[in-house]
Design a protein around this motif. Sequence first.
Motif, PDB file in Angstrom:
ATOM      1  N   ALA A 302       0.654  -1.171  -0.071  1.00 53.91           N
ATOM      2  CA  ALA A 302       0.178  -0.130  -0.057  1.00 53.91           C
ATOM      3  C   ALA A 302       0.986   1.423   0.036  1.00 53.91           C
ATOM      4  O   ALA A 302       1.913   1.246   0.877  1.00 53.91           O
ATOM      5  CB  ALA A 302      -0.947  -0.296   1.231  1.00 53.91           C
ATOM      6  N   TYR A 303       0.477   2.229  -0.746  1.00 56.76           N
ATOM      7  CA  TYR A 303       0.903   3.498  -0.542  1.00 56.76           C
ATOM      8  C   TYR A 303       0.419   4.364   0.460  1.00 56.76           C
ATOM      9  O   TYR A 303      -0.945   4.238   0.564  1.00 56.76           O
ATOM     10  CB  TYR A 303       0.804   4.174  -2.028  1.00 56.76           C
ATOM     11  N   ILE A 304       1.265   5.225   1.128  1.00 55.15           N
ATOM     12  CA  ILE A 304       0.697   6.008   2.101  1.00 55.15           C
ATOM     13  C   ILE A 304       1.445   7.238   2.226  1.00 55.15           C
ATOM     14  O   ILE A 304       2.626   7.196   2.033  1.00 55.15           O
ATOM     15  CB  ILE A 304       0.943   5.220   3.651  1.00 55.15           C
ATOM     16  N   THR A 305       1.030   8.195   1.994  1.00 53.02           N
ATOM     17  CA  THR A 305       1.372   9.769   2.214  1.00 53.02           C
ATOM     18  C   THR A 305       1.308  10.301   3.559  1.00 53.02           C
ATOM     19  O   THR A 305       0.230  10.133   4.412  1.00 53.02           O
ATOM     20  CB  THR A 305       0.705  10.829   1.159  1.00 53.02           C
ATOM     21  N   GLY A 306       2.536  11.008   4.027  1.00 50.96           N
ATOM     22  CA  GLY A 306       2.821  11.434   5.381  1.00 50.96           C
ATOM     23  C   GLY A 306       3.106  12.739   5.361  1.00 50.96           C
ATOM     24  O   GLY A 306       3.447  13.528   4.373  1.00 50.96           O
ATOM     25  N   TRP A 307       3.078  13.377   6.452  1.00 55.07           N
ATOM     26  CA  TRP A 307       3.811  14.768   6.495  1.00 55.07           C
ATOM     27  C   TRP A 307       5.137  14.752   6.868  1.00 55.07           C
ATOM     28  O   TRP A 307       6.036  15.697   6.631  1.00 55.07           O
ATOM     29  CB  TRP A 307       2.973  15.729   7.736  1.00 55.07           C
ATOM     30  N   TYR A 308       5.703  13.832   7.641  1.00 58.76           N
ATOM     31  CA  TYR A 308       6.978  13.693   8.066  1.00 58.76           C
ATOM     32  C   TYR A 308       7.606  12.531   7.615  1.00 58.76           C
ATOM     33  O   TYR A 308       7.231  11.497   7.215  1.00 58.76           O
ATOM     34  CB  TYR A 308       6.955  13.702   9.781  1.00 58.76           C
ATOM     35  N   PRO A 309       9.222  12.484   8.233  1.00 65.85           N
ATOM     36  CA  PRO A 309       9.887  11.135   7.905  1.00 65.85           C
ATOM     37  C   PRO A 309       9.233   9.846   8.425  1.00 65.85           C
ATOM     38  O   PRO A 309       8.521  10.096   9.551  1.00 65.85           O
ATOM     39  CB  PRO A 309      11.350  11.518   8.327  1.00 65.85           C
ATOM     40  N   VAL A 310       9.629   8.973   7.897  1.00 64.93           N
ATOM     41  CA  VAL A 310       9.051   7.606   8.545  1.00 64.93           C
ATOM     42  C   VAL A 310       9.602   7.451  10.043  1.00 64.93           C
ATOM     43  O   VAL A 310      10.681   8.082  10.323  1.00 64.93           O
ATOM     44  CB  VAL A 310       9.701   6.415   7.887  1.00 64.93           C
ATOM     45  N   ALA A 311       8.894   6.669  10.828  1.00 63.05           N
ATOM     46  CA  ALA A 311       9.116   6.941  12.354  1.00 63.05           C
ATOM     47  C   ALA A 311      10.606   6.443  12.682  1.00 63.05           C
ATOM     48  O   ALA A 311      11.298   6.342  13.899  1.00 63.05           O
ATOM     49  CB  ALA A 311       8.192   6.124  13.104  1.00 63.05           C
ATOM     50  N   THR A 379      12.588  22.710  12.439  1.00 62.59           N
ATOM     51  CA  THR A 379      12.210  21.764  13.192  1.00 62.59           C
ATOM     52  C   THR A 379      13.167  20.485  13.330  1.00 62.59           C
ATOM     53  O   THR A 379      12.720  19.362  13.457  1.00 62.59           O
ATOM     54  CB  THR A 379      10.656  21.280  12.581  1.00 62.59           C
ATOM     55  N   GLY A 380      14.411  20.538  12.953  1.00 66.10           N
ATOM     56  CA  GLY A 380      15.359  19.350  12.965  1.00 66.10           C
ATOM     57  C   GLY A 380      15.306  18.717  11.545  1.00 66.10           C
ATOM     58  O   GLY A 380      15.440  17.378  11.674  1.00 66.10           O
ATOM     59  N   GLY A 381      14.729  19.156  10.683  1.00 67.25           N
ATOM     60  CA  GLY A 381      14.439  18.518   9.249  1.00 67.25           C
ATOM     61  C   GLY A 381      13.351  17.745   9.303  1.00 67.25           C
ATOM     62  O   GLY A 381      13.166  16.876   8.467  1.00 67.25           O
ATOM     63  N   LEU A 382      12.369  17.757  10.249  1.00 69.67           N
ATOM     64  CA  LEU A 382      11.228  16.974  10.410  1.00 69.67           C
ATOM     65  C   LEU A 382       9.980  17.642   9.548  1.00 69.67           C
ATOM     66  O   LEU A 382       9.470  16.909   8.919  1.00 69.67           O
ATOM     67  CB  LEU A 382      10.280  16.745  11.913  1.00 69.67           C
ATOM     68  N   THR A 383      10.302  18.962   9.207  1.00 71.39           N
ATOM     69  CA  THR A 383       9.607  19.756   8.177  1.00 71.39           C
ATOM     70  C   THR A 383      10.437  20.564   7.406  1.00 71.39           C
ATOM     71  O   THR A 383      11.529  20.809   7.990  1.00 71.39           O
ATOM     72  CB  THR A 383       8.516  20.412   8.731  1.00 71.39           C
ATOM     73  N   SER A 419      10.205   4.480   3.480  1.00 69.91           N
ATOM     74  CA  SER A 419      10.140   5.469   2.481  1.00 69.91           C
ATOM     75  C   SER A 419      10.171   5.020   1.210  1.00 69.91           C
ATOM     76  O   SER A 419      10.963   4.046   0.618  1.00 69.91           O
ATOM     77  CB  SER A 419      11.291   6.449   2.650  1.00 69.91           C
ATOM     78  N   ALA A 420       9.150   5.512   0.267  1.00 71.97           N
ATOM     79  CA  ALA A 420       9.027   5.052  -1.256  1.00 71.97           C
ATOM     80  C   ALA A 420       9.717   6.187  -2.177  1.00 71.97           C
ATOM     81  O   ALA A 420      10.226   6.062  -3.114  1.00 71.97           O
ATOM     82  CB  ALA A 420       7.680   5.015  -1.622  1.00 71.97           C
ATOM     83  N   ARG A 421      10.206   7.252  -1.536  1.00 72.03           N
ATOM     84  CA  ARG A 421      10.934   8.181  -2.155  1.00 72.03           C
ATOM     85  C   ARG A 421      11.579   8.990  -1.166  1.00 72.03           C
ATOM     86  O   ARG A 421      11.184   9.536   0.021  1.00 72.03           O
ATOM     87  CB  ARG A 421       9.961   9.049  -3.012  1.00 72.03           C
ATOM     88  N   LYS A 422      12.855   9.526  -1.656  1.00 71.87           N
ATOM     89  CA  LYS A 422      13.567  10.423  -0.457  1.00 71.87           C
ATOM     90  C   LYS A 422      13.097  11.665  -0.693  1.00 71.87           C
ATOM     91  O   LYS A 422      12.795  12.300  -1.502  1.00 71.87           O
ATOM     92  CB  LYS A 422      15.131  10.458  -1.161  1.00 71.87           C
ATOM     93  N   GLY A 423      13.237  12.375   0.629  1.00 75.58           N
ATOM     94  CA  GLY A 423      12.878  14.014   0.708  1.00 75.58           C
ATOM     95  C   GLY A 423      11.258  13.937   0.854  1.00 75.58           C
ATOM     96  O   GLY A 423      10.646  13.082   0.732  1.00 75.58           O
ATOM     97  N   PHE A 424      11.041  15.244   0.653  1.00 83.11           N
ATOM     98  CA  PHE A 424       9.664  15.761   0.668  1.00 83.11           C
ATOM     99  C   PHE A 424       9.343  16.051  -0.960  1.00 83.11           C
ATOM    100  O   PHE A 424      10.104  16.347  -1.696  1.00 83.11           O
ATOM    101  CB  PHE A 424       9.731  17.112   1.553  1.00 83.11           C
ATOM    102  N   ILE A 425       8.027  16.108  -1.005  1.00 81.61           N
ATOM    103  CA  ILE A 425       6.982  16.193  -2.098  1.00 81.61           C
ATOM    104  C   ILE A 425       6.491  17.419  -1.989  1.00 81.61           C
ATOM    105  O   ILE A 425       5.303  17.419  -1.081  1.00 81.61           O
ATOM    106  CB  ILE A 425       6.559  15.035  -2.640  1.00 81.61           C
ATOM    107  N   ASP A 426       6.544  18.603  -2.531  1.00 80.37           N
ATOM    108  CA  ASP A 426       5.739  19.892  -2.673  1.00 80.37           C
ATOM    109  C   ASP A 426       4.452  19.574  -3.373  1.00 80.37           C
ATOM    110  O   ASP A 426       4.551  19.528  -4.560  1.00 80.37           O
ATOM    111  CB  ASP A 426       6.768  21.083  -2.830  1.00 80.37           C
ATOM    112  N   VAL A 427       3.455  19.911  -2.809  1.00 78.45           N
ATOM    113  CA  VAL A 427       2.107  19.602  -3.603  1.00 78.45           C
ATOM    114  C   VAL A 427       1.481  20.897  -3.569  1.00 78.45           C
ATOM    115  O   VAL A 427       0.213  21.227  -3.906  1.00 78.45           O
ATOM    116  CB  VAL A 427       1.061  18.595  -3.290  1.00 78.45           C
ATOM    117  N   THR A 428       2.113  21.913  -3.267  1.00 79.78           N
ATOM    118  CA  THR A 428       1.386  23.451  -3.717  1.00 79.78           C
ATOM    119  C   THR A 428       0.880  23.542  -4.902  1.00 79.78           C
ATOM    120  O   THR A 428      -0.372  24.203  -4.950  1.00 79.78           O
ATOM    121  CB  THR A 428       2.706  24.591  -3.455  1.00 79.78           C
ATOM    122  N   LYS A 429       1.624  23.478  -6.062  1.00 80.98           N
ATOM    123  CA  LYS A 429       1.063  23.612  -7.447  1.00 80.98           C
ATOM    124  C   LYS A 429      -0.122  22.755  -7.829  1.00 80.98           C
ATOM    125  O   LYS A 429      -1.123  22.921  -8.188  1.00 80.98           O
ATOM    126  CB  LYS A 429       1.905  23.263  -8.351  1.00 80.98           C
TER     127      LYS A 429
END
Length: 437
Positions: A302-311, A379-383, A419-429
Amino acid sequence: MTGRRRIRNTHLPAFAQPVRATVRKAAALIACASLAVGCGVIPGVTGGAGADDGTITVMTWAPQDTTATNKPGMPALALAYARWINSQGGLNGRKLRVLNCNDHNDSVAAAKCAERAVDENVVAVVGSYSQYGDSFFPTLESAGIPYIGGYGVTGAEFTSPLSYPVNGGQPSLLAGLGRELAKNCGPVALVRPDSIAGDELPALLNSGLSAGGHTEAGDQLAAEDATEYSAHSQQALEYTTADPARPGCVVPALGDRTSTFMDSFRRGREESGNVRTATVLGSVDQTVIDASGGKSGPYEGAYITGWYPVASDPRWDAMKKVISAQAFGDNRIDPADAGVQTTWIAYTVFKAVVDSIGDGEVTARSVRRALDDGLEIGTGGLTPKLNWEYSESLASVGFPQLVNADVTLQVVRDGRLVSARKGFIDVTKTLQQADLG
């Protein structure tokens, strides 16, 4: 709850009024300016004035012991954080006092939590969860009390001028998930609560699907507190297997009841082909995956989107040390829970605000001023670095306070959330192009 079991398409009334959001912000600011005390204390109201002995009082609220979504780890972590920070000398030498409130997943109780915040003279509400922003924000706004780091479950958290969200809430999670599913899925069915908060979800998922050139998801309503979902599961499977050449994806977004849905879905899927599941963090975490069978369970792949890095990311080590030192054995606090993580980040933000005030008086007004003046907080890289200086990047679609539209993409692999992909994905657009009318 309603007896309605159907798949239909809807739009999002709560997020569809950017003009209203802009007017509301302006009205609130005018109201504050009209008060001689600058909206920190309204005559006859004690909220937000600070404490005479230098103690800084805040509140954290969340639903507990209900038949629907519960977030007991959020207020529990807030208390652990206060014990830890006070053991370190407090916030700039000031003792931190944390009050808890249970909103019971009820609009009246949520409003009472806000009233108590005013009565108890809190300078901020920090790291909280409630589905009833329209019930509690008017009280906080009247008293000038900022709401820092809400869970992002309602539209009001992204429109109120006194809200300072640390994540992109359900809007970003669903937009990011839709964008990923557009690449990999046939028909998509969204199974979501038949509630005010649930009404906000379809258009957000569709914004991501549309960005990827996919058709809109089927919108299936379900009771948030149901004890089984066999009929909903069957309907979702029928919808997503309509095209044998391209199996679809089912997106359960039922909070704590997602695992209940998956119990029914697991049985039906065995007879219905290769339908995949996908959801958002908060509905599923590692403990849920473990309890459902790990790599042999329904979430595998399953794909899951989150706000932060994996636990498991080392950036969470500081939070885990505090939990170990101050809340060892408290099974309400799960470091992998998105609510607990949000509360940690919210208190990280609050500490940075108090540090920026220095020796000045810490009041609701001074906290708001620091945030509104563009204080940038790491935030120490959490966001990404956060700051809430007014930006029009998402105001046009009704999210004037949404300053962090980054999400992470995770996948369940061999029973582990990774993680399925490194880093954050910006969905602003993606959100800017959403059809929320």
